[in-house]
Each structure stands twice: as C-alpha cells, then as structure tokens.
Enzyme design. Structure first.
Site, PDB file in Angstrom:
ATOM      1  N   SER A 159      35.655 -35.973   7.314  1.00  0.00           N
ATOM      2  CA  SER A 159      35.231 -34.781   8.046  1.00  0.00           C
ATOM      3  C   SER A 159      36.086 -34.249   9.227  1.00  0.00           C
ATOM      4  CB  SER A 159      33.676 -35.145   8.520  1.00  0.00           C
ATOM      5  OG  SER A 159      33.025 -34.785   7.529  1.00  0.00           O
ATOM      6  N   LYS A 198      37.570 -31.095   8.930  1.00  0.00           N
ATOM      7  CA  LYS A 198      36.825 -29.766   9.239  1.00  0.00           C
ATOM      8  C   LYS A 198      37.142 -28.953  10.276  1.00  0.00           C
ATOM      9  CE  LYS A 198      33.132 -31.771   6.281  1.00  0.00           C
ATOM     10  NZ  LYS A 198      31.788 -32.474   6.379  1.00  0.00           N
ATOM     11  N   TYR A 236      37.913 -29.291  -1.844  1.00  0.00           N
ATOM     12  CA  TYR A 236      36.885 -29.938  -0.542  1.00  0.00           C
ATOM     13  C   TYR A 236      37.132 -31.277  -0.522  1.00  0.00           C
ATOM     14  CZ  TYR A 236      33.307 -31.786   2.249  1.00  0.00           C
ATOM     15  OH  TYR A 236      32.233 -32.567   2.988  1.00  0.00           O
ATOM     16  N   TYR A 267      27.719 -35.504  14.148  1.00  0.00           N
ATOM     17  CA  TYR A 267      26.474 -35.794  13.078  1.00  0.00           C
ATOM     18  C   TYR A 267      25.481 -35.354  14.001  1.00  0.00           C
ATOM     19  CZ  TYR A 267      30.216 -37.847  10.211  1.00  0.00           C
ATOM     20  OH  TYR A 267      31.371 -37.882   9.421  1.00  0.00           O
ATOM     21  N   VAL A 296      33.684 -40.040   8.261  1.00  0.00           N
ATOM     22  CA  VAL A 296      32.954 -41.470   7.741  1.00  0.00           C
ATOM     23  C   VAL A 296      34.142 -42.324   7.356  1.00  0.00           C
ATOM     24  CG1 VAL A 296      30.809 -40.329   6.757  1.00  0.00           C
ATOM     25  CG2 VAL A 296      32.854 -40.332   5.046  1.00  0.00           C
TER      26      VAL A 296
HETATM   27  N1  GLU Z   1      33.878 -36.193   2.162  1.00  0.00           N
HETATM   28  C1  GLU Z   1      32.533 -36.543   3.050  1.00  0.00           C
HETATM   29  C2  GLU Z   1      31.386 -35.929   2.350  1.00  0.00           C
HETATM   30  O1  GLU Z   1      31.389 -34.713   1.718  1.00  0.00           O
HETATM   31  C3  GLU Z   1      32.923 -36.265   4.261  1.00  0.00           C
HETATM   32  C4  GLU Z   1      31.818 -36.914   5.234  1.00  0.00           C
HETATM   33  C5  GLU Z   1      32.127 -37.097   6.658  1.00  0.00           C
HETATM   34  O2  GLU Z   1      33.287 -37.645   6.957  1.00  0.00           O
HETATM   35  O3  GLU Z   1      31.104 -36.513   7.219  1.00  0.00           O
HETATM   36  O4  GLU Z   1      30.417 -36.738   2.303  1.00  0.00           O
END
Ligand code: GLU
Length: 310
Positions: free
Chosen positions: A70, A73, A195, A246, A264
C-alpha cells in the site's frame, strides 16, 4: 534528550534506533492473507533517511527489497493528481474511514465513493483513473519509482502479484461494487491486474525513502521538474497524516507526528516536509496492519531528533 537537532548526518540516530529495536521483544506477525508474504522473517529490520538533495543514510536491512504494497498508493495518488487535478476528488473522498482498509460496508451507503485514496477501494479508483489516462498505470508507477529512486532495477514481484490475485476476492468485490455505481472506468479484471502489479513492486528502504523526496521538496521531482504544485504536495502529506496508517492514523500521528503511509509488507514511509523522508521496514504487523518495529522506530526518530510537523 534530543541527540540530533541540526544534524550533518542522520547516521548516529539511525544506529541508536536499530540497537534499541534489536533489544525489543515482540515484532508482530507478517501478513498471511497474501500467502507469498507470510514467510517473511519478523526479525528483519531496516531504516533509511533521505535528504532532499538525494543523500541517503541507512541501517540494518535498508538495502533489501521488500513488498511495497500500500505504500505505492501514495505514488499513484501523486501521479493521478498530477494528470487529472481536482476532478479526482469527485470520485474519491479525503476523510479517514474508521473501518478496515479492505472493508466494503461504507461503500453502499456512500454510493460507491470511497472515503479516501489509501483504503483499498479508494486506491482502486485512483489506479483505474490513472490507467484510463496512461494506458498502463502500473508501468507509469514503476517508471516513476525507478526515476525518483535512481534504481533502474526496481521491478514487479510476479510471485507476489500472482499470490494476491489468487486470493483477491475481496478486492474483486470492491471493484465490481464500485463499477455498479459507475465509479470504475476499466473492466474490473483489467483494473485488478494493474492494482496487484502495483502492490507487488519490490523496493528497499533506500529506494522508497528516495522516491518519496518529492513530497519533502514540495512537489519537485529528483530531476528538478515539478510533478505537483506546492499545494498538492501539502494535500498528499495531509491525507497521509489523517489516513495513511489504516485505522490507526490517530495513534500514528500521536506517536510519530509525521505524514506516513504503511503497507502490509511491513514498510512505512514518512515525510518531514522541507527536511527529509524516511522509510522503515520490518514485516511483523500489529492487529491494525502496521509494522510493529517500523512504527516504534519512527516514534523514536521523531522523539530523538525533534523533527516532526508539530
Ligand atoms: N495489496 C494489498 C491489498 O490489496 C495491499 C494492502 C496494504 O498494503 O494495505 O490487500
């Protein structure tokens, strides 16, 4: 006691933090909902600090690639905002969600508009819109990360992308649900492939600290060109502070006091605007999904240096 107020080098503070982390028991557990991430050693620890001129300091496993997840992002949001500008905000909000990062519940009563670009639903919208504008969102992201980090070897980790795709029902559900509200342009399978490739990028603490320096330079890329206006860079830093870790962004702001984004894979990036960027990695996560040692190390960094946005 502040040990670095106006450092000529961040090395001593990084070494002190690594020693403290080494003595700390309890590192959390690697994410196991993506099977390819589950086997990571929770004792791994690396940390890097990059200055706006590209000088980078590091300690521990700071040159070892890990799954950015993430953290990517932040970069797709920057690329999306640079391409599209404010109409992006008609499709994704900028408020903390108060729910888990992959939750579906809010989407229905908020008509398919995700709360923010850092929960999975919001990130899917950003990647979708970037893909429409570029024809290759994940390729655009990879090229950006290679250029900003100065590392042409950065790449997708196909094993991680395939592993996530094989267990991607929840992200597929988010994509299809938003498509039913008309908030996704591309066919959902195309978007999901983009993604999962995006999230699979393997990069080290050094790479990601350097790639984040455009946010410490108020929107200016490593080659001196402008990606974002000063105001847009501020906006991304603000969303990182309020939504980047988060459902624990309040606690992260309280402990660390910096814009940050976790993934994650166990990485966390953070920005001291105008001064430096950080990336820390340790794969063991707490129950909210943030790296236990990573957040502890950033907490110690801002405590020891006094560098924070507050
Ligand atoms: N690829 C992970 C998902 O979509 C990313 C989650 C993350 O790092 O928060 O669940």
């Amino acid at each position: 006691m502040l040990i670095v107020t106006s450092p000529t080098t961040f090395q001593p503070v990084l070494e002190r933090i690594a020693e403290e982390i080494e003595r700390t028991p309890g590192r959390g557990r690697p994410a196991d909902y993506i099977p390819a991430l589950a086997a990571r050693d929770p004792r791994s620890f690396g940390m890097a600090v990059a200055e706006p001129d590209g000088t980078v300091y590091g300690v521990g496993d700071w040159r070892q690639p890990f799954s950015a997840q993430s953290i990517t992002k932040v970069f797709t949001l920057a690329l999306g905002l640079a391409r599209e500008g404010d109409t992006l905000w008609e499709h994704v909000g900028r408020e903390p969600s108060g729910n888990r990062f992959n939750s579906l519940v809010q989407l229905e009563y908020e008509n398919g508009i995700p709360r923010n670009p850092f929960i999975n639903a919001g990130a899917l919208v950003v990647t979708d819109r970037l893909h429409t504008r570029t024809g290759d969102a994940s390729g655009e992201l990879l090229a950006f990360l290679r250029a900003e980090s100065g590392n042409p070897e950065l790449d997708f980790d196909t094993e991680v992308a395939v592993s996530e795709s094989a267990h991607g029902d929840r992200n597929a559900a988010l994509g299809h649900f938003m498509a039913s509200y008309g908030n996704i342009d591309n066919p959902v399978p195309v978007l999901l492939e983009q993604y999962f490739r995006q999230c699979s990028i393997a990069a080290s603490c050094a790479d990601l600290a350097l790639a984040t320096t455009f946010l410490a330079r108020h929107g200016i890329r490593a080659d001196g060109t402008r990606l974002l206006s000063r105001s847009q860079a501020k906006q991304i830093n603000a969303i990182m502070l309020t939504c980047g870790t988060y459902d624990a962004a309040g606690d992260f702001a309280y402990r660390v006091g910096l814009p940050g984004k976790s993934g994650v894979g166990g990485g966390v990036i953070a920005v001291v605007p105008g001064r430096c960027t950080l990336c820390v990695w340790s794969p063991g996560l707490d129950e909210r999904g943030n790296s236990v040692a990573g957040v502890a190390a950033l907490d110690r960094f801002t405590t020891l240096t006094g560098l924070s946005v507050f």
